[in-house]
Design an enzyme around this catalytic site. Structure first.
Site, PDB file in Angstrom:
ATOM      1  N   TYR A  67       0.834  -1.209   0.000  1.00 41.78           N
ATOM      2  CA  TYR A  67       0.000   0.000   0.000  1.00 41.78           C
ATOM      3  C   TYR A  67       0.869   1.258   0.000  1.00 41.78           C
ATOM      4  O   TYR A  67       0.598   2.216  -0.710  1.00 41.78           O
ATOM      5  CB  TYR A  67      -0.927  -0.010   1.219  1.00 41.78           C
ATOM      6  CG  TYR A  67      -1.962   1.097   1.169  1.00 41.78           C
ATOM      7  CD1 TYR A  67      -3.210   0.870   0.597  1.00 41.78           C
ATOM      8  CD2 TYR A  67      -1.681   2.372   1.663  1.00 41.78           C
ATOM      9  CE1 TYR A  67      -4.154   1.881   0.517  1.00 41.78           C
ATOM     10  CE2 TYR A  67      -2.620   3.384   1.591  1.00 41.78           C
ATOM     11  CZ  TYR A  67      -3.859   3.138   1.024  1.00 41.78           C
ATOM     12  OH  TYR A  67      -4.778   4.133   0.942  1.00 41.78           O
ATOM     13  N   ASP A 210       1.369  19.917 -20.940  1.00 44.01           N
ATOM     14  CA  ASP A 210       0.520  18.739 -21.087  1.00 44.01           C
ATOM     15  C   ASP A 210       1.350  17.819 -21.967  1.00 44.01           C
ATOM     16  O   ASP A 210       1.414  17.982 -23.177  1.00 44.01           O
ATOM     17  CB  ASP A 210      -0.817  19.118 -21.731  1.00 44.01           C
ATOM     18  CG  ASP A 210      -1.685  17.887 -22.000  1.00 44.01           C
ATOM     19  OD1 ASP A 210      -1.148  16.763 -21.977  1.00 44.01           O
ATOM     20  OD2 ASP A 210      -2.885  18.056 -22.257  1.00 44.01           O
ATOM     21  N   ALA A 212       1.380  14.600 -22.765  1.00 46.20           N
ATOM     22  CA  ALA A 212       0.862  13.289 -23.181  1.00 46.20           C
ATOM     23  C   ALA A 212       1.674  12.678 -24.326  1.00 46.20           C
ATOM     24  O   ALA A 212       1.902  11.477 -24.364  1.00 46.20           O
ATOM     25  CB  ALA A 212      -0.608  13.403 -23.576  1.00 46.20           C
ATOM     26  N   LYS A 253      -0.680   7.537 -23.378  1.00 49.25           N
ATOM     27  CA  LYS A 253      -0.130   7.846 -24.702  1.00 49.25           C
ATOM     28  C   LYS A 253       1.373   7.511 -24.677  1.00 49.25           C
ATOM     29  O   LYS A 253       1.743   6.369 -24.845  1.00 49.25           O
ATOM     30  CB  LYS A 253      -0.363   9.328 -25.060  1.00 49.25           C
ATOM     31  CG  LYS A 253      -1.814   9.640 -25.444  1.00 49.25           C
ATOM     32  CD  LYS A 253      -2.663   9.889 -24.255  1.00 49.25           C
ATOM     33  CE  LYS A 253      -4.023  10.401 -24.558  1.00 49.25           C
ATOM     34  NZ  LYS A 253      -4.856  10.511 -23.361  1.00 49.25           N
ATOM     35  N   HIS A 445     -21.046  14.484 -28.847  1.00 44.31           N
ATOM     36  CA  HIS A 445     -20.555  13.525 -29.841  1.00 44.31           C
ATOM     37  C   HIS A 445     -20.448  12.104 -29.301  1.00 44.31           C
ATOM     38  O   HIS A 445     -20.539  11.153 -30.038  1.00 44.31           O
ATOM     39  CB  HIS A 445     -19.210  13.991 -30.419  1.00 44.31           C
ATOM     40  CG  HIS A 445     -18.164  14.236 -29.374  1.00 44.31           C
ATOM     41  ND1 HIS A 445     -18.257  15.258 -28.451  1.00 44.31           N
ATOM     42  CD2 HIS A 445     -17.011  13.590 -29.098  1.00 44.31           C
ATOM     43  CE1 HIS A 445     -17.202  15.225 -27.659  1.00 44.31           C
ATOM     44  NE2 HIS A 445     -16.437  14.222 -28.027  1.00 44.31           N
TER      45      HIS A 445
HETATM   46  N1  F0G Z   1      -4.206  15.815 -22.812  1.00 48.81           N
HETATM   47  C1  F0G Z   1      -4.169  15.425 -24.094  1.00 48.81           C
HETATM   48  C2  F0G Z   1      -3.343  16.207 -25.076  1.00 48.81           C
HETATM   49  C3  F0G Z   1      -4.902  14.306 -24.513  1.00 48.81           C
HETATM   50  O1  F0G Z   1      -4.866  13.955 -25.804  1.00 48.81           O
HETATM   51  C4  F0G Z   1      -5.673  13.586 -23.557  1.00 48.81           C
HETATM   52  C5  F0G Z   1      -6.453  12.415 -23.954  1.00 48.81           C
HETATM   53  C6  F0G Z   1      -5.651  14.030 -22.226  1.00 48.81           C
HETATM   54  C7  F0G Z   1      -4.905  15.142 -21.886  1.00 48.81           C
HETATM   55  C8  F0G Z   1      -6.433  13.331 -21.159  1.00 48.81           C
HETATM   56  O2  F0G Z   1      -5.781  12.173 -20.766  1.00 48.81           O
HETATM   57  O3  F0G Z   1      -7.377  10.353 -21.369  1.00 48.81           O
HETATM   58  O4  F0G Z   1      -5.493   9.967 -19.768  1.00 48.81           O
HETATM   59  O5  F0G Z   1      -7.434  11.345 -19.096  1.00 48.81           O
HETATM   60  N2  F0G Z   1      -6.692  12.124 -25.156  1.00 48.81           N
HETATM   61  C9  F0G Z   1      -7.369  10.931 -25.679  1.00 48.81           C
HETATM   62  C10 F0G Z   1      -7.545  11.060 -27.161  1.00 48.81           C
HETATM   63  C11 F0G Z   1      -8.615  10.573 -24.950  1.00 48.81           C
HETATM   64  O6  F0G Z   1      -8.218  10.181 -27.757  1.00 48.81           O
HETATM   65  O7  F0G Z   1      -7.005  11.978 -27.776  1.00 48.81           O
HETATM   66  P1  F0G Z   1      -6.567  10.894 -20.214  1.00 48.81           P
END
Ligand code: F0G
Length: 477
Positions: A67, A210, A212, A253, A445
């Site tokens: 934990y 951000d 990702a 990602k 959507h």
């Molecule tokens: N920031 C970016 C640039 C993203 O593309 C996403 C998610 C998020 C934040 C949020 O992250 O899904 O882990 O909560 N993008 C996905 C997409 C859902 O299909 O582009 P998450």
């Protein structure tokens, strides 16, 4: 060629056109409603859909599920710390949890956040905190077909004006999204990022990434920004993180993980406030809503994702599919990025007006033709109509995103997608538009019910439309 071979395989669903027609009618012509078993090639998202490596699975087996203070957290912490240089690292279950925690801790109602483009969950979390999310994409992002390699950046003049203008005191933070998903997956140059960092420093506004798709951004920097040509993607990524005060990361990602993310920060006081929220809503700070094994797989994924051979093959796959789309006569946002292609459905289907959703129409056509699932980024996503379905606001472009999961589909799969694109383009005049039958007030959507609308083509006459409506009412609409 792909720099890996395949050790575990999974059959992909094969369906007949008739089965796909029935499935599409059953889900009211909204591809989010399909069962995965009804989809042959799933290009809905590159998020959480990647293939794990043998090393990630091996790391998962050594996961420590204690934990508190697990070995898995130590490994995760070291991997994130090495990459980002940020001292305070909070694991979360996915990117949007990091957004919610950071904004709850940092924003006060009435404030403004600035970005090259907020991703939609980022915007939603800013708005849930009572604030306004303002996008400042660079002017060249508006040129869909221009070959500028860095259309994802922020408008530095606009940013400076905002930081000096009447709203300046209300600006809470700047977020740079790398790569710019809401802006067509386009990268941000290091010069643009450094420019934004400089303005933020001079105006004492914190800058967050951000991150990702940080590795894909870094790859494109090494290819197209002359000052970075001899550098590795990992070096570029480290430099990018060093320019900011912290980052939000969806490890689904560029963590090549199925779930997970993190918030990493420099400011200890802010980190303490975030840690309280983390503990209350996600989990104890050494696991943050994840299993120990997830932390291990993310740590390993963060190492693998900056491998130049992997990034090159990912770029090649996107370029290959882009070539097939162009050969089919389908225009797309240029130059193609790595995580997705954005097809210009408005141009391919000029007989369908924006409020009959050309991007959505193309998505349905690709599904019917070859079982491909994709997602519209046009007026279904961004537009508004009045109660009679007449347009009030439409999107600037009617796009369709084909996202590429990491390490999942081979060139053979992409050739199938190319063949489906070609066949659909040959019959473009027969693709019908769509009308919304029912939709929720927000994020429509995902859940909207639609029906095809008769158009000018031979398949879209009144008889065909009547037949489709019957099919819909039989399925309970
Ligand atoms: N920031 C970016 C640039 C993203 O593309 C996403 C998610 C998020 C934040 C949020 O992250 O899904 O882990 O909560 N993008 C996905 C997409 C859902 O299909 O582009 P998450």
């Amino acid at each position: 060629m792909e720099p890996y071979r395949i050790k575990v395989v999974e059959p992909i669903p094969r369906t007949t056109r008739e089965q796909r027609e029935r499935a599409l009618a059953r889900v009211h012509h909204n591809l989010f409603g399909l069962r995965a078993g009804e989809v042959t090639i799933d290009l809905l998202t590159d998020s959480g859909t990647g293939a794990l490596s043998a090393a990630q699975l091996a790391a998962a087996m050594t996961g420590d599920e204690s934990y508190a203070g697990s070995r898995s957290f130590e490994r995760f912490h070291a991997a994130v710390r090495d990459l980002t240089s940020y001292p305070h690292i909070l694991p979360v279950h996915q990117g949007r949890a990091a957004e919610r925690i950071l904004f709850s801790a940092l924003l006060r109602p009435g404030q403004v956040t600035l970005s090259n483009t907020h991703f939609d969950t980022t915007r939603a979390n800013v708005e849930l905190a009572g604030c306004r999310a303002r996008d400042l994409p660079c002017p060249r992002s508006r040129d869909l077909y221009g070959d500028d390699p860095f259309k994802g950046g922020i408008d530095l003049d606009g940013l400076e004006a905002a930081l000096r203008g009447p709203d300046a005191s209300r600006t809470a933070l700047v977020i740079m999204t790398l790569t710019n998903n809401g802006g067509g997956g386009q990268p941000v140059s290091m010069a643009n990022l450094a420019g934004a960092a400089d303005l933020c420093r001079r105006h004492s506004v914190p800058l967050f990434l951000d991150a990702a798709r940080f590795a894909e951004n870094a790859w494109l920097v090494t290819r197209h920004e002359p000052a970075y040509r001899g550098r590795t993607p990992r070096q570029v990524a480290e430099e990018a993180f060093a320019l900011a005060d912290g980052c939000l990361m969806s490890a689904k990602k560029d963590g090549i993980a199925h779930i997970g993310g993190f918030l990493a920060l420099r400011d200890p006081a802010l980190a303490e406030r975030c840690e309280l929220l983390l503990t209350a809503t996600e989990g104890f700070p050494t696991y943050g809503g994840l299993a120990g094994r997830d932390l291990d797989m993310i740590a390993q994924g963060l190492e693998e994702v900056t491998d130049p051979a992997y990034l090159r093959s990912r770029a090649d796959a996107a370029a290959h599919l882009a070539g097939l789309a162009r050969a089919a006569g389908i225009a797309l946002l240029e130059p193609p990025g790595l995580h997705a292609l954005y097809l210009d459905a408005g141009r391919l289907l000029p007989h369908i007006p924006p409020h009959r959703f050309p991007g959505h129409a193309l998505a349905c056509a690709l599904y019917l033709e070859g079982g491909i699932r994709s997602v519209e980024l046009g007026s279904l996503y961004l537009g508004k109509e009045d109660e009679n379905g007449e347009p009030v606001e439409s999107a600037p472009y009617e796009l369709l995103r084909l996202a590429l999961p990491r390490r999942v589909y081979t060139a053979g799969h992409l050739d199938h997608v190319g063949a489906v694109l070609a066949e659909t383009a040959r019959n473009a005049g027969r693709v019908p538009g769509y009308r919304i039958v029912e939709a929720p007030p927000m994020l429509r959507h995902f859940r909207a019910r639609l029906e095809p609308v008769p158009g000018p083509g031979p398949d879209a006459g009144p008889a065909a439309a009547g037949h489709r409506r019957q099919a819909i009412s039989r399925s309970g609409a």
